[in-house]
Design an enzyme around this catalytic site. Structure first.
Site, PDB file in Angstrom:
ATOM      1  N   GLU A 217       0.824  -1.209   0.000  1.00  0.00           N
ATOM      2  CA  GLU A 217       0.000   0.000   0.000  1.00  0.00           C
ATOM      3  C   GLU A 217       0.860   1.262   0.000  1.00  0.00           C
ATOM      4  O   GLU A 217       0.771   2.098   0.888  1.00  0.00           O
ATOM      5  CB  GLU A 217      -0.947   0.011   1.198  1.00  0.00           C
ATOM      6  CG  GLU A 217      -2.050  -1.040   1.139  1.00  0.00           C
ATOM      7  CD  GLU A 217      -3.114  -0.682   0.119  1.00  0.00           C
ATOM      8  OE1 GLU A 217      -3.306   0.528  -0.130  1.00  0.00           O
ATOM      9  OE2 GLU A 217      -3.713  -1.613  -0.433  1.00  0.00           O
ATOM     10  N   ASP A 218       1.695   1.406  -0.996  1.00  0.00           N
ATOM     11  CA  ASP A 218       2.523   2.596  -1.163  1.00  0.00           C
ATOM     12  C   ASP A 218       3.481   2.823  -0.009  1.00  0.00           C
ATOM     13  O   ASP A 218       3.631   3.943   0.465  1.00  0.00           O
ATOM     14  CB  ASP A 218       1.649   3.834  -1.358  1.00  0.00           C
ATOM     15  CG  ASP A 218       1.084   3.901  -2.751  1.00  0.00           C
ATOM     16  OD1 ASP A 218       1.780   3.466  -3.677  1.00  0.00           O
ATOM     17  OD2 ASP A 218      -0.048   4.380  -2.902  1.00  0.00           O
ATOM     18  N   GLY A 219       4.103   1.775   0.444  1.00  0.00           N
ATOM     19  CA  GLY A 219       5.153   1.965   1.438  1.00  0.00           C
ATOM     20  C   GLY A 219       6.503   1.906   0.751  1.00  0.00           C
ATOM     21  O   GLY A 219       6.611   1.448  -0.388  1.00  0.00           O
ATOM     22  N   ARG A 401      -1.094   2.400 -11.909  1.00  0.00           N
ATOM     23  CA  ARG A 401      -0.820   3.814 -12.209  1.00  0.00           C
ATOM     24  C   ARG A 401      -0.110   3.989 -13.554  1.00  0.00           C
ATOM     25  O   ARG A 401      -0.022   5.096 -14.068  1.00  0.00           O
ATOM     26  CB  ARG A 401       0.016   4.424 -11.108  1.00  0.00           C
ATOM     27  CG  ARG A 401      -0.627   4.305  -9.744  1.00  0.00           C
ATOM     28  CD  ARG A 401       0.109   5.166  -8.747  1.00  0.00           C
ATOM     29  NE  ARG A 401       0.580   4.399  -7.605  1.00  0.00           N
ATOM     30  CZ  ARG A 401      -0.149   4.123  -6.533  1.00  0.00           C
ATOM     31  NH1 ARG A 401      -1.393   4.553  -6.483  1.00  0.00           N
ATOM     32  NH2 ARG A 401       0.329   3.443  -5.530  1.00  0.00           N
TER      33      ARG A 401
END
Lengths: 601, 379
Positions: A217-219, A401
């Protein structure tokens, strides 16, 4: 007949729209009309719009006539030898500024070679179609435009070398990155804007892989060894200032170590760091509550003449001290005067910020992430050639993305770092991915940028080969140290007796309306009551009149009824202070809110 | 057999009739009495298990269950609007419309089911054309103004007349009432208007033209658009605009299935029970169309509350909320000062018997752990 509007106001009609529009443009290029006039012919609506007002975004383009650019070699020579300037080109009508409306009528060629007879304008450079900030994203034409915008927004928040004279400046919330790098993968805009003079990131070894769950999660995962060697370290500056205010009657604040007699004197320890002039000494290590600038003020209300003798006893303490959760080292002290001629003391606090869990990092492609863990260098996976990544980025961030530029920069950075050169990532004109890959092979690496990795913890070779390379990463200004807050008990508001709000006031975390509903839905009534006990109040209520009583000091502090005095039984009722306040407010409406009491048991 | 009925009858007050009927139908006639008793007892057990415990806050759970998916709905609304054949309000706007029980809704519409054979492809078009509200202007192929003779001639389209099943003579009659001061002559499909008095004003004729254009000449009042669509095996008619009363009066219409999405119209024509069902159906339709999953019982509860006293009441400060017993609960919803002042004028007493009031004064809410009286004797 075509309607003509000037600044959206109807002014008249013209017979031949296209010649009229062309005439206006010619006049503008000749200099007879202001260069700020733009004209737009809407063929479908058969309307001509002339715009002369402020607030239109306009951009420069080279004028093309009969398929030939008006800007010639001669002009360029003159420009380089400083014979003419940009303004001259605009004045001569070689370059003109066009607004959104006129752009509809223009046919713009990206490159000189593309020019045909139909073209009306030529881009100054093909990458000029994106603005300066969006051009700072390398390989921008390989990525969705939405990510370019996010990427350039992120770059604005990055820490860097913001000003060369930072050491004598008093900026609010200034951050300074230690050892900033020039990006290996650059764009032409980086050169044009002297980015090398004020870089804002560092070239890091980045591996795109998962490492347990710490970068989900976007770490991002940081190598603790790298961090200890100074990776992405920064300094946070924060000014503290105090002014000697003047009051009526010639009274004035005084910056000094407060006398012990002064009203509101703190403990001696709080003033420990102050020098004789009442100001902190540089390099003092300050903690929460320490006084930075000692100051006393005259009393708020003067009563009687004797108070004009200004003895220390009646002065008020008004020192500036560090608030809840603040700390730092006194870095720099400046004593000046402000516009009103009052003495102004400013102290700059400095804090070293070492990257920690919760700090935010981003690449230039809108791929931001929060540090999930700092892994000891011994545990970090490494390639068989012995390269250990500084940062581990998750592959799941790319698929949805579609930031292909992020992936290309990784190879580009690798080639640049290995080959000892800068790589050009300018929009539309970047080095080709194929060429980069070929060069990578020549440098003795895998063509696809992947390498065999070994897990640092087990020493076992990893099943998949890992995509690893060099990327320009930025540290963003959102750091946990500025945001983290918690409280069990703490300050309350004066009016409602409920906990204060916000980190600066050491506030509580609100259990809001919807959260309250979940408690009720679970039937946890008593738990809810306990959670809301923060403003619990026990109020004496008159059993006869149902009004709130008060404690009468004349009667030994007993609670008495406002209507019946001593002649009524007073019952202590537990309620929220907010409800007591509501009762007061209802009474202020002229409504008699009577509480009928009953025994609970 | 007789014994079966007897046993079933003994459970009459313990189980709902629909369940008893189902058992009666599915239980084999040859089954023993003991078996039947066991079936009934087990059904009882399941039925009791499915019941909600006293003190469970069903209202709040319903509110959360509808409200949470509602937050996801806002965004989806835009995508769906305009896709359907007839423009329909869906998504959050429609839900708000229903729960607020708004008097005028954005897109009133009906689904008209027809009796056989009118629900066949061949017949549906004609019926649809018949009920659509028509104005005179639609039928006219050409208007011509004769300045010299001071006449206005309207040439009517023969095809349309036939399609709409209209007679020229009938038309003249309806038009005549609006065309005072004019003589009317009709020949075949041409209607001519003569000015009675000799005025030079051509304006009069022009005004007449505009006036007769909008005269309603046929169809059902209020039905502005019709659209026959296939629904399963049969064809039905979707309409924009509603007139439930008149439509139900038509013999071709299947009055058991025809619905109208206007709460108040349904209430006036069919009564409160139908309105309650309409609320449930309409809300469920929206939630389903958004791909969300809300248990229908939550919606039923809301519909029950809205229709509880025989009138349609919206979840607004004028509707359901205004009927709350507690002054504090009402004041905490909207317009607090108005409620407090009015309560003071009437000398209202708040018994603090519900949820919101007790949260306000920080007392245990009478639910769950705040309701010990359910399991033990108080006092």
């Amino acid at each position: 007949m075509t309607d003509v509007f000037i600044n959206a106001k109807y002014v008249g009609k013209v017979d031949n729209a296209s010649t009229y529009v062309q005439d206006i443009r010619d006049l503008r290029r000749k200099g007879s009309l202001s260069i700020e006039v733009n004209v737009y012919f809407n063929e479908r609506a058969n309307e001509i719009y002339l715009w002369t007002d402020s607030g239109r975004a306009r951009r420069p383009l080279i004028v093309v006539k009969n398929g030939k650019s008006l800007l010639t070699e001669k002009h360029i020579q003159q420009l380089t030898s400083n014979e003419i300037t940009w303004a001259d080109l605009v004045r001569q009508g070689i370059v003109e500024y066009i607004d959104a409306g006129e752009e509809e009528n223009a046919f713009v060629a990206y490159n000189m070679e593309d020019l045909t007879g139909e073209h009306t304008h030529l881009e100054i450079e093909s990458f000029a179609i994106s603005g300066i900030t969006a051009s700072l994203v390398p390989f921008g034409n390989y990525t969705p435009s939405s990510r370019l915008i996010i990427g350039s927004k992120n770059q604005k928040q990055s820490l860097g070398f913001y000003a060369a004279n930072y050491h004598i400046r008093m900026d609010m919330d200034a951050n300074l990155l230690h050892y900033p790098h020039v990006p290996i993968v650059k764009t032409a805009i980086h050169d044009v804007t002297n980015y090398e003079e004020h870089p804002s990131g560092q070239n890091m070894i980045v591996a795109i892989m998962c490492y347990d769950g710490y970068n989900m999660e976007d770490g991002v995962i940081l190598n603790k060894g790298s961090v200890q060697r100074g990776l992405a370290r920064s300094t946070y500056f924060q000014p503290v200032s105090a002014e000697e205010l003047r009051y009526s009657g010639g009274l004035i604040d005084e910056v000094s170590v407060p006398d012990k007699e002064v009203k509101g004197y703190r403990t001696e320890g709080d003033y420990a760091f102050l020098e004789g002039d009442g100001i902190i000494y540089p390099e003092a290590e300050l903690k929460e509550g320490n006084v930075v600038i000692g100051r006393t003020s005259p009393p708020r209300f003067l009563s009687g003449l004797d108070e004009y003798n200004l003895s220390a006893a009646i002065r008020r303490e008004s020192s500036i001290s560090l608030k809840h959760g603040e700390e730092g080292i006194a870095d720099f002290v400046a004593i000046t005067e402000n516009e009103e001629g009052n003495k102004l003391v400013q102290v700059r606090l400095r804090q070293e910020r070492i990257p920690e869990i919760g700090d935010k990092f981003t690449s230039r492609h809108g791929q931001k992430g929060v540090t999930g863990v700092l892994v000891p260098q011994s545990d970090v996976p490494f390639s068989t050639s012995g390269v250990v990544p500084d940062l581990i980025f998750t592959p799941h961030g790319v698929s949805s993305r579609m930031t292909i530029s992020h992936l290309i920069e990784l190879v580009g950075g690798k080639v640049g770092a290995l080959g000892g050169r800068f790589v050009d990532g300018t929009l539309f004109k970047s080095e080709k991915e194929e060429d980069l890959r070929k060069e990578l092979v020549e440098l003795g690496f895998n063509e696809d940028g992947k390498e065999v990795f070994v897990d640092g913890r087990t020493g076992k070779q990893m099943l998949a080969r890992i995509y690893v390379g060099n990327m320009y990463y930025l540290r963003l200004r959102h750091m946990v140290a500025n945001k983290m807050q918690s409280r069990a008990r703490g300050p309350i508001q004066l009016l409602t007796r409920q906990p204060t709000e916000g980190k600066a006031k050491e506030g509580g975390l609100r259990l809001g309306e919807m959260e309250k509903d979940t408690f009720i839905a679970h039937g946890a009534s008593l738990l809810l009551k306990e959670r809301f006990n923060a403003d619990r109040a026990v109020i004496p209520i008159c059993e006869q009149s149902g009004l709130m009583g008060f404690y009468d000091a004349r009667k030994g502090g007993r609670a008495v009824s406002p209507l019946h005095g001593d002649n009524s039984d007073m019952a202590n009722v537990e309620m929220s202070y907010a409800f007591k306040l509501l009762l007061d407010e209802i009474r202020s409406l002229g409504v008699y809110a009577k509480l009928n009491l009953k025994n609970k048991y | 057999m007789a014994d079966h009925r007897k046993i079933l009858n003994s459970y009459k007050n313990k189980l709902p009739p629909s369940i008893l009927d189902e058992i009666k139908e599915t239980f084999p006639a040859t089954g023993s009495d003991a078996k039947l008793t066991e079936v009934l007892d087990r059904t009882m057990q399941s039925y009791e298990d499915a019941k909600i415990n006293p003190g469970e806050c069903v209202g709040l759970v319903s509110a959360e269950s509808i409200g949470e998916p509602g937050t996801q709905m806002t965004l989806n609304t835009f995508h769906l609007a305009g896709v359907a054949e007839v423009q329909v309000t869906t998504g959050l706007p429609r839900i708000i419309e229903i729960f607020d029980a708004q008097k005028t809704i954005k897109t009133p519409m009906m689904e008209i089911y027809l009796n056989s054979p009118h629900n066949k492809l061949e017949n549906i078009g004609k019926f649809a054309a018949r009920i659509k509200e028509k104005v005179f202007g639609e039928l006219v192929q050409e208007f011509s103004l004769n300045i010299f003779e001071q006449t206005l001639t309207a040439k009517l389209s023969k095809d349309l007349l036939e399609n709409f099943d209209l007679d020229v003579k009938e038309l003249v009659k309806t038009v005549k009432t609006k065309a005072k001061g004019f003589n009317i002559e009709s020949e075949d499909n041409i209607i001519t208007f003569f000015q009675k008095g000799k005025t030079e004003e051509i304006k009069e004729l022009y005004n007449l033209k505009e006036k007769i254009k909008v005269i309603k000449v046929g169809g059902v009042k209020g039905i502005s658009q019709v659209l026959p669509v296939k629904r399963g095996e049969e064809y039905i008619i979707l309409t924009a605009g509603t007139n439930l009363k008149d439509i139900l009066g038509l013999t071709e219409v299947d009055s058991t299935r025809t619905v109208c999405n206007d709460l108040y119209e349904t209430f006036e024509v069919l009564g409160i029970e139908a309105t309650r069902q309409l609320i449930i159906d309409e809300v469920y339709k929206v939630i389903e169309s958004q791909g969300l999953n809300v248990n229908i019982r939550h919606i039923m509860l809301v519909a029950d509350i809205m229709c509880a006293n025989g009138q349609v009441k919206g979840i607004t400060r004028y509707g359901v909320v205004s009927e709350k017993a507690s002054v504090l609960a009402r004041a905490s919803f909207e317009t607090p000062i108005k409620h407090l002042i009015n309560a003071a004028l009437e000398g209202e007493i708040d018994n603090l018997s519900s949820v919101v009031e007790n949260v306000m004064i920080n007392q245990p809410v009478p639910l769950g752990t705040g309701l010990p009286g359910l399991v033990t004797k108080m006092k």
